[in-house]
Design a protein around this motif. Structure first.
Motif, PDB file in Angstrom:
ATOM      1  N   GLU A 147       0.829  -1.213   0.000  1.00  0.00           N
ATOM      2  CA  GLU A 147       0.000   0.000   0.000  1.00  0.00           C
ATOM      3  C   GLU A 147       0.860   1.259   0.000  1.00  0.00           C
ATOM      4  OE1 GLU A 147      -3.072  -0.116  -0.712  1.00  0.00           O
ATOM      5  OE2 GLU A 147      -3.310  -2.269  -0.443  1.00  0.00           O
ATOM      6  N   LEU A 148       1.912   1.276   0.811  1.00  0.00           N
ATOM      7  CA  LEU A 148       2.766   2.465   0.874  1.00  0.00           C
ATOM      8  C   LEU A 148       3.548   2.675  -0.416  1.00  0.00           C
ATOM      9  CD1 LEU A 148       4.098   2.371   4.556  1.00  0.00           C
ATOM     10  CD2 LEU A 148       2.180   3.684   3.612  1.00  0.00           C
ATOM     11  N   VAL A 149       4.049   1.601  -1.005  1.00  0.00           N
ATOM     12  CA  VAL A 149       4.786   1.736  -2.270  1.00  0.00           C
ATOM     13  C   VAL A 149       3.844   2.135  -3.404  1.00  0.00           C
ATOM     14  CG1 VAL A 149       6.173   0.508  -4.005  1.00  0.00           C
ATOM     15  CG2 VAL A 149       6.681   0.238  -1.569  1.00  0.00           C
ATOM     16  N   THR A 150       2.645   1.576  -3.435  1.00  0.00           N
ATOM     17  CA  THR A 150       1.658   1.980  -4.448  1.00  0.00           C
ATOM     18  C   THR A 150       1.392   3.478  -4.366  1.00  0.00           C
ATOM     19  OG1 THR A 150       0.600  -0.186  -4.479  1.00  0.00           O
ATOM     20  CG2 THR A 150      -0.735   1.681  -5.227  1.00  0.00           C
ATOM     21  N   ASN A 151       1.186   3.980  -3.152  1.00  0.00           N
ATOM     22  CA  ASN A 151       0.954   5.418  -2.978  1.00  0.00           C
ATOM     23  C   ASN A 151       2.162   6.238  -3.414  1.00  0.00           C
ATOM     24  OD1 ASN A 151      -1.553   4.818  -1.980  1.00  0.00           O
ATOM     25  ND2 ASN A 151      -1.057   5.262   0.145  1.00  0.00           N
ATOM     26  N   ALA A 152       3.367   5.752  -3.110  1.00  0.00           N
ATOM     27  CA  ALA A 152       4.583   6.479  -3.490  1.00  0.00           C
ATOM     28  C   ALA A 152       4.743   6.540  -5.007  1.00  0.00           C
ATOM     29  CB  ALA A 152       5.804   5.821  -2.848  1.00  0.00           C
ATOM     30  N   VAL A 153       4.472   5.434  -5.679  1.00  0.00           N
ATOM     31  CA  VAL A 153       4.559   5.411  -7.145  1.00  0.00           C
ATOM     32  C   VAL A 153       3.536   6.370  -7.740  1.00  0.00           C
ATOM     33  CG1 VAL A 153       4.171   3.965  -9.191  1.00  0.00           C
ATOM     34  CG2 VAL A 153       5.556   3.102  -7.284  1.00  0.00           C
TER      35      VAL A 153
ATOM     36  N   ALA B  62      -6.150   3.403   4.785  1.00  0.00           N
ATOM     37  CA  ALA B  62      -7.057   2.811   5.774  1.00  0.00           C
ATOM     38  C   ALA B  62      -6.569   1.408   6.154  1.00  0.00           C
ATOM     39  CB  ALA B  62      -8.477   2.759   5.226  1.00  0.00           C
ATOM     40  N   LEU B  63      -6.059   0.662   5.168  1.00  0.00           N
ATOM     41  CA  LEU B  63      -5.490  -0.659   5.465  1.00  0.00           C
ATOM     42  C   LEU B  63      -4.216  -0.527   6.296  1.00  0.00           C
ATOM     43  CD1 LEU B  63      -6.008  -2.424   2.024  1.00  0.00           C
ATOM     44  CD2 LEU B  63      -7.110  -3.022   4.199  1.00  0.00           C
ATOM     45  N   VAL B  64      -3.366   0.431   5.937  1.00  0.00           N
ATOM     46  CA  VAL B  64      -2.147   0.674   6.715  1.00  0.00           C
ATOM     47  C   VAL B  64      -2.519   1.013   8.146  1.00  0.00           C
ATOM     48  CG1 VAL B  64      -0.155   2.220   6.991  1.00  0.00           C
ATOM     49  CG2 VAL B  64      -0.752   1.343   4.721  1.00  0.00           C
ATOM     50  N   ASP B  65      -3.517   1.870   8.315  1.00  0.00           N
ATOM     51  CA  ASP B  65      -3.972   2.266   9.644  1.00  0.00           C
ATOM     52  C   ASP B  65      -4.497   1.067  10.435  1.00  0.00           C
ATOM     53  OD1 ASP B  65      -4.554   4.486  11.529  1.00  0.00           O
ATOM     54  OD2 ASP B  65      -6.641   3.903  11.179  1.00  0.00           O
TER      55      ASP B  65
ATOM     56  N   THR C 150      17.447  16.165  -0.438  1.00  0.00           N
ATOM     57  CA  THR C 150      16.544  15.180  -1.028  1.00  0.00           C
ATOM     58  C   THR C 150      15.111  15.695  -0.950  1.00  0.00           C
ATOM     59  OG1 THR C 150      18.008  13.405  -0.308  1.00  0.00           O
ATOM     60  CG2 THR C 150      15.785  12.787  -0.949  1.00  0.00           C
ATOM     61  N   PRO C 151      14.411  15.754  -2.086  1.00  0.00           N
ATOM     62  CA  PRO C 151      13.027  16.231  -2.075  1.00  0.00           C
ATOM     63  C   PRO C 151      12.064  15.168  -1.564  1.00  0.00           C
ATOM     64  CG  PRO C 151      13.623  15.547  -4.275  1.00  0.00           C
ATOM     65  CD  PRO C 151      14.865  15.408  -3.430  1.00  0.00           C
ATOM     66  N   GLY C 152      10.918  15.612  -1.074  1.00  0.00           N
ATOM     67  CA  GLY C 152       9.840  14.687  -0.773  1.00  0.00           C
ATOM     68  C   GLY C 152       9.608  14.401   0.689  1.00  0.00           C
ATOM     69  N   LYS C 153       9.023  13.225   0.909  1.00  0.00           N
ATOM     70  CA  LYS C 153       8.627  12.803   2.256  1.00  0.00           C
ATOM     71  C   LYS C 153       8.851  11.314   2.397  1.00  0.00           C
ATOM     72  CE  LYS C 153       3.914  11.747   0.884  1.00  0.00           C
ATOM     73  NZ  LYS C 153       4.143  12.014  -0.528  1.00  0.00           N
ATOM     74  N   VAL C 154       8.829  10.858   3.637  1.00  0.00           N
ATOM     75  CA  VAL C 154       8.865   9.435   3.959  1.00  0.00           C
ATOM     76  C   VAL C 154       7.603   9.132   4.754  1.00  0.00           C
ATOM     77  CG1 VAL C 154      10.048   7.611   5.241  1.00  0.00           C
ATOM     78  CG2 VAL C 154      11.384   9.317   3.968  1.00  0.00           C
ATOM     79  N   VAL C 155       6.837   8.167   4.289  1.00  0.00           N
ATOM     80  CA  VAL C 155       5.669   7.686   5.022  1.00  0.00           C
ATOM     81  C   VAL C 155       6.087   6.377   5.680  1.00  0.00           C
ATOM     82  CG1 VAL C 155       3.247   6.991   4.886  1.00  0.00           C
ATOM     83  CG2 VAL C 155       4.137   8.736   3.312  1.00  0.00           C
ATOM     84  N   TRP C 156       5.797   6.267   6.977  1.00  0.00           N
ATOM     85  CA  TRP C 156       6.235   5.088   7.707  1.00  0.00           C
ATOM     86  C   TRP C 156       5.062   4.447   8.440  1.00  0.00           C
ATOM     87  CZ3 TRP C 156       5.261   5.134  12.881  1.00  0.00           C
ATOM     88  CH2 TRP C 156       5.109   6.381  13.494  1.00  0.00           C
ATOM     89  N   ALA C 157       5.208   3.160   8.692  1.00  0.00           N
ATOM     90  CA  ALA C 157       4.238   2.419   9.499  1.00  0.00           C
ATOM     91  C   ALA C 157       5.023   1.472  10.399  1.00  0.00           C
ATOM     92  CB  ALA C 157       3.288   1.620   8.607  1.00  0.00           C
ATOM     93  N   GLU C 158       4.561   1.346  11.631  1.00  0.00           N
ATOM     94  CA  GLU C 158       5.177   0.417  12.575  1.00  0.00           C
ATOM     95  C   GLU C 158       4.264  -0.784  12.751  1.00  0.00           C
ATOM     96  OE1 GLU C 158       6.702   0.081  17.225  1.00  0.00           O
ATOM     97  OE2 GLU C 158       5.715   1.918  16.540  1.00  0.00           O
ATOM     98  N   ILE C 159       4.841  -1.959  12.573  1.00  0.00           N
ATOM     99  CA  ILE C 159       4.107  -3.209  12.753  1.00  0.00           C
ATOM    100  C   ILE C 159       4.631  -3.864  14.028  1.00  0.00           C
ATOM    101  CG2 ILE C 159       3.637  -5.485  11.770  1.00  0.00           C
ATOM    102  CD1 ILE C 159       4.160  -4.133   8.995  1.00  0.00           C
ATOM    103  N   SER C 160       3.730  -4.144  14.929  1.00  0.00           N
ATOM    104  CA  SER C 160       4.106  -4.739  16.206  1.00  0.00           C
ATOM    105  C   SER C 160       4.671  -6.133  15.997  1.00  0.00           C
ATOM    106  CB  SER C 160       2.880  -4.803  17.109  1.00  0.00           C
ATOM    107  OG  SER C 160       3.208  -5.442  18.323  1.00  0.00           O
ATOM    108  N   LEU C 161       5.709  -6.429  16.744  1.00  0.00           N
ATOM    109  CA  LEU C 161       6.283  -7.774  16.686  1.00  0.00           C
ATOM    110  C   LEU C 161       5.421  -8.770  17.433  1.00  0.00           C
ATOM    111  CD1 LEU C 161      10.084  -7.055  17.182  1.00  0.00           C
ATOM    112  CD2 LEU C 161       8.825  -7.360  15.060  1.00  0.00           C
ATOM    113  N   GLY C 162       4.563  -8.261  18.314  1.00  0.00           N
ATOM    114  CA  GLY C 162       3.660  -9.133  19.056  1.00  0.00           C
ATOM    115  C   GLY C 162       4.411 -10.200  19.818  1.00  0.00           C
ATOM    116  N   THR C 163       4.011 -11.441  19.610  1.00  0.00           N
ATOM    117  CA  THR C 163       4.637 -12.555  20.322  1.00  0.00           C
ATOM    118  C   THR C 163       5.681 -13.265  19.470  1.00  0.00           C
ATOM    119  OG1 THR C 163       2.903 -14.021  19.573  1.00  0.00           O
ATOM    120  CG2 THR C 163       2.592 -12.958  21.728  1.00  0.00           C
TER     121      THR C 163
END
Length: 163
Positions: free
Chosen positions: A63-69, A129-132, A147-160
């Motif tokens: 999802e993040l790469v699709t948005n970036a492209v 919405a899926l990333v969220d 460097t122009p632009g932005k970085v969008v990041w998401a943190e995925i919990s390692l859980g167990t």
């Protein structure tokens, strides 16, 4: 087309983390970048013995790469040069920390991402919405330096998950 894992720009668009293990991938900003990013994510997780995160991490990455492209393709300015190829580039960083897996995606569009409310019959607009829904947190930051632009990041919990 895969590019070397070193940055084709003068400086990295990503913030330097205080620690952790990370890998970067730079890709030509075209639709094939999404499948390249998924394979890169799968390989990274296999190397780190975190395969239980594969479905979630590849979804978020896609999802993040699709948005970036898409964002890169809407800009009228000249593309960031991919090692002399003269094509626009997007970047992916996967970074493992004690708290979680960070998926960071760079594009040259400085505009912040917008969490849209897609209608029932809309064909798009659900990516963030899926990333969220599948990440512990997500946000963006502007690139530093030249460097122009932005970085969008998401943190995925390692859980167990244990390695």
């Amino acid at each position: 087309m895969l590019l070397p894992t070193y940055a084709p720009m003068k400086s990295s668009p990503f913030r330097s983390p205080a620690g952790g293990i990370w890998s970067d991938l730079y890709m030509i900003a075209e639709s094939s970048a999404v499948s390249q990013a998924r394979r890169f994510t799968e390989a990274y997780l296999r190397r780190r013995r975190l395969t239980p995160l594969t479905d979630t991490a590849t979804l978020v990455t896609s999802e993040l790469v699709t948005n970036a492209v898409r964002a890169t393709g809407t800009l009228p300015s000249p593309p960031v040069d991919a090692g002399g190829a003269g094509q626009a580039v997007v970047g992916l960083r996967l970074r493992l920390s004690p708290a979680g897996l960070f998926v960071e995606v760079w594009d040259r569009d400085p505009r912040p991402p917008v969490l849209a409310q897609a209608g029932a019959f809309d064909e798009g607009g659900r990516g963030l919405a899926l990333v969220d829904a599948f990440s512990k947190a997500w946000d963006h930051y502007p690139c530093a330096g030249t460097t122009p632009g932005k970085v969008v990041w998401a943190e995925i919990s390692l859980g167990t998950v244990t390695s």
